[in-house]
Design an enzyme around this catalytic site. Structure first.
Site, PDB file in Angstrom:
ATOM      1  N   LYS A  56     -18.975  16.733  88.224  1.00 37.28           N
ATOM      2  CA  LYS A  56     -20.081  17.490  87.697  1.00 37.28           C
ATOM      3  C   LYS A  56     -21.197  17.311  89.023  1.00 37.28           C
ATOM      4  CE  LYS A  56     -23.328  19.785  84.550  1.00 37.28           C
ATOM      5  NZ  LYS A  56     -23.074  20.227  82.947  1.00 37.28           N
TER       6      LYS A  56
ATOM      7  N   ARG B  34     -29.735  27.846  82.661  1.00 37.33           N
ATOM      8  CA  ARG B  34     -30.266  26.989  82.360  1.00 37.33           C
ATOM      9  C   ARG B  34     -31.372  28.145  81.157  1.00 37.33           C
ATOM     10  NH1 ARG B  34     -31.089  22.169  86.741  1.00 37.33           N
ATOM     11  NH2 ARG B  34     -29.458  21.129  86.109  1.00 37.33           N
TER      12      ARG B  34
ATOM     13  N   LYS C 174     -31.978  16.349  87.435  1.00 37.19           N
ATOM     14  CA  LYS C 174     -30.307  15.424  86.580  1.00 37.19           C
ATOM     15  C   LYS C 174     -30.009  14.860  87.442  1.00 37.19           C
ATOM     16  CE  LYS C 174     -29.595  18.876  83.032  1.00 37.19           C
ATOM     17  NZ  LYS C 174     -28.940  19.645  82.462  1.00 37.19           N
TER      18      LYS C 174
ATOM     19  N   GLU D  11     -14.926   9.587  90.024  1.00 39.13           N
ATOM     20  CA  GLU D  11     -15.470   9.524  88.748  1.00 39.13           C
ATOM     21  C   GLU D  11     -14.721  11.102  87.518  1.00 39.13           C
ATOM     22  OE1 GLU D  11     -17.731  10.192  86.628  1.00 39.13           O
ATOM     23  OE2 GLU D  11     -19.700   9.279  87.415  1.00 39.13           O
TER      24      GLU D  11
ATOM     25  N   LYS E  39     -17.490  21.769  89.049  1.00 39.61           N
ATOM     26  CA  LYS E  39     -18.554  21.941  88.749  1.00 39.61           C
ATOM     27  C   LYS E  39     -19.414  21.556  90.032  1.00 39.61           C
ATOM     28  CE  LYS E  39     -21.794  23.400  85.089  1.00 39.61           C
ATOM     29  NZ  LYS E  39     -22.110  22.840  84.396  1.00 39.61           N
TER      30      LYS E  39
ATOM     31  N   SER F 182     -23.306  29.676  87.106  1.00 41.50           N
ATOM     32  CA  SER F 182     -23.629  30.895  86.941  1.00 41.50           C
ATOM     33  C   SER F 182     -24.178  31.217  87.883  1.00 41.50           C
ATOM     34  CB  SER F 182     -25.243  30.389  85.971  1.00 41.50           C
ATOM     35  OG  SER F 182     -25.763  29.368  85.979  1.00 41.50           O
TER      36      SER F 182
ATOM     37  N   TYR G 299     -17.754  33.825  84.050  1.00 40.67           N
ATOM     38  CA  TYR G 299     -18.536  35.201  83.524  1.00 40.67           C
ATOM     39  C   TYR G 299     -17.280  36.195  83.661  1.00 40.67           C
ATOM     40  CZ  TYR G 299     -21.549  30.971  82.545  1.00 40.67           C
ATOM     41  OH  TYR G 299     -21.970  29.901  82.700  1.00 40.67           O
TER      42      TYR G 299
HETATM   43  C1  PBG Z   1     -25.159  21.784  79.986  1.00 47.33           C
HETATM   44  C2  PBG Z   1     -24.087  22.516  81.489  1.00 47.33           C
HETATM   45  C3  PBG Z   1     -25.039  23.038  82.489  1.00 47.33           C
HETATM   46  C4  PBG Z   1     -23.370  23.834  82.520  1.00 47.33           C
HETATM   47  C5  PBG Z   1     -22.737  23.869  81.500  1.00 47.33           C
HETATM   48  N1  PBG Z   1     -23.026  22.870  80.762  1.00 47.33           N
HETATM   49  C6  PBG Z   1     -25.928  23.116  83.024  1.00 47.33           C
HETATM   50  C7  PBG Z   1     -26.623  21.785  83.085  1.00 47.33           C
HETATM   51  O1  PBG Z   1     -25.335  20.973  83.616  1.00 47.33           O
HETATM   52  O2  PBG Z   1     -27.215  21.970  84.035  1.00 47.33           O
HETATM   53  C8  PBG Z   1     -23.915  25.236  83.742  1.00 47.33           C
HETATM   54  C9  PBG Z   1     -22.787  26.389  83.761  1.00 47.33           C
HETATM   55  C10 PBG Z   1     -23.442  26.961  84.688  1.00 47.33           C
HETATM   56  O3  PBG Z   1     -24.366  27.255  85.163  1.00 47.33           O
HETATM   57  O4  PBG Z   1     -22.774  27.872  84.279  1.00 47.33           O
HETATM   58  N2  PBG Z   1     -24.741  19.965  79.971  1.00 47.33           N
END
Ligand code: PBG
Length: 333
Positions: free
Chosen positions: A202, A212, A225, A241, A256, A282, A321
Site C-alpha cells: 500500500k 477519505r 501517511k 513488504e 494499492k 477512489s 467501485y
Molecule cells: C484506510 C484505507 C484507505 C483506503 C482503503 N482503506 C485510505 C487511506 O489509507 O488513507 C483507500 C481506498 C480508496 O481510495 O478507494 N486504511
C-alpha cells in the site's frame, strides 16, 4: 525476437486479428464477474442513500439499505463486498475505541448481510482511521504514529470483526507486524478459517482523497501517511513488504492503488506467486467518472480495458467501485 518468428511477409501478425472469433481464440487473458470485489460505504440511520461529492455514482447506505445492495451483488454474480464505515464524529476518539465495538457500523452490517445473504463474502478493513479523531491509521502521540500500541488495538478490532462473521480481514494500515499479530489472535481464539487479504503493498498515494471524504476522515487528518505507507518510488520494498505479510500468515495480498502500480502487481505475482489483488481506488474511479461525465471517454470500454489490464499484470481479482457496472457489462458480452 524468437528465431521461430519469420519476418514479413511470412509472418503477418494481423492474420490473428482479422475476425473476432480468431481474436477470441488466441486471447491470453479474460475477465469475469468472479474477479470483482465491490467496496461499499455504510452510514448511520435508516433508509439512507447518501451521495459522495468526490465519488459521483457511489453512495453511503444505511444498514437496512446495504442488505439490499448485498442482494443486488448476489443477483449480479459478485462474490464479495468490502465494507467501509462513515463513523459519526461523536464516536471518534484518539483511542479509536469504536473500532472494536461489536455494534459499530461495519460489524452490524456484516451480521445483517450474513443473515439475509450468507453466501456473499464480506471483507472488512482492519485499520483505525475511520474511528480515529486524529485521522491516522495508527494511534498518534505528539507527532508520532505508534506502531506496537496500534497492534494491540488492531488485534481487538480483528477479533471482533471475525466474531461478527467477516470472512476476510484486510489489514490496511501498514503497521509492522500486524498480519502476524492478527493471524495468531485468530488462531488462538478458534477463527482458524478466517481469511486475511493484507493490503501488503500500500503506497503513500494521493489517489485516496475521495475515499477519505467518503469515510469522513479528510477533515481529521493532519499531515500525510508517509511514515507508514510505502514510498511510491519503491518496487523492491513493496515486494519485501508483501513477502513479510505472506510469511506472517496472509492468504492473499493486495496492491494499492491499482492502475499506476501494475508493475508492482506483476512483480509480486511472478516472484511470490500468491493470490494477488489490486484496489482500483477512489481517485482512479473519480478520474474515470469525471471524464465520463464530461463526455470525454467511452467509460464502458475503458472499464473492461482496465479490468483486463489488471488480469494481464497477474491479478486474480480487483476491488473496484465499478464492480456492479462491470458485472453488468460482462453479463451482456
Ligand atoms: C484506510 C484505507 C484507505 C483506503 C482503503 N482503506 C485510505 C487511506 O489509507 O488513507 C483507500 C481506498 C480508496 O481510495 O478507494 N486504511
Amino acid at each position: 525476437m524468437s528465431p521461430l518468428i519469420k519476418p514479413y511477409p511470412l509472418h503477418r501478425s494481423r492474420r490473428l486479428r482479422r475476425t473476432s472469433w480468431i481474436r477470441d481464440m488466441v486471447s491470453e487473458h479474460s475477465a469475469s464477474i468472479s474477479d470483482l470485489i465491490w467496496p461499499v460505504f455504510i452510514c448511520d440511520g435508516f433508509n439512507k442513500k447518501e451521495s459522495i461529492v468526490s465519488l459521483p455514482g457511489v453512495y453511503r447506505y444505511s444498514i437496512d439499505q446495504v442488505t439490499e445492495v448485498a442482494k443486488e451483488a448476489i443477483d449480479l454474480g459478485i462474490n464479495c463486498l468490502a465494507l467501509f464505515p462513515y463513523t459519526p464524529a461523536d464516536l471518534k476518539n484518539p483511542e479509536c475505541t469504536e473500532a472494536w465495538n461489536p455494534d459499530n457500523l461495519v460489524n452490524k452490517a456484516t451480521r445483517a448481510i450474513k443473515k439475509h445473504t450468507p453466501n456473499l463474502g464480506i471483507l472488512l478493513d482492519v485499520a483505525l482511521d475511520p474511528y480515529n479523531s486524529d485521522g491516522h491509521d495508527g494511534l498518534l502521540r505528539e507527532s508520532e504514529i505508534l506502531n506496537d500500541e496500534t497492534l494491540i488495538a488492531l488485534e481487538k478490532q480483528a477479533l471482533t470483526q471475525a466474531s461478527c462473521g467477516a470472512d476476510i480481514l484486510g489489514p490496511s494500515d501498514m503497521m509492522d507486524g500486524r498480519v502476524g499479530i492478527i493471524r495468531q489472535a485468530l488462531e488462538s481464539k478458534g477463527y482458524k478459517d478466517t481469511l486475511i487479504m493484507s493490503y501488503s503493498a500500500k503506497f503513500a498515494s494521493s489517489f485516496y482523497g475521495p475515499f477519505r471524504d467518503a469515510v469522513g476522515a479528510s477533515g481529521y487528518l493532519s499531515g500525510d501517511k508517509k511514515t507508514y505507507q510505502i514510498d511510491c518510488a519503491n518496487l523492491e520494498e513493496s515486494i519485501r513488504e508483501t513477502a513479510l505479510d505472506v510469511s506472517e500468515g496472509a492468504d492473499m495480498v493486495m496492491v494499492k492503488p491499482g492502475l499506476p502500480y501494475l508493475d508492482v502487481c506483476m512483480a509480486i505475482k511472478r516472484r511470490l506467486n500468491v493470490p494477488t489483488f489490486a484496489y482500483q481506488v477512489s481517485g482512479e474511479y473519480a478520474m474515470i467518472e469525471s471524464a465520463h461525465l464530461n463526455g470525454f471517454i467511452n467509460r464502458d470500454l475503458i472499464l473492461l480495458e482496465t479490468l483486463l489490464s489488471f488480469k494481464r499484470a497477474g491479478c486474480d481479482g480487483v476491488l473496484t467501485y465499478y464492480a456492479p457496472e462491470i458485472a453488468k457489462l460482462l453479463d451482456k458480452k
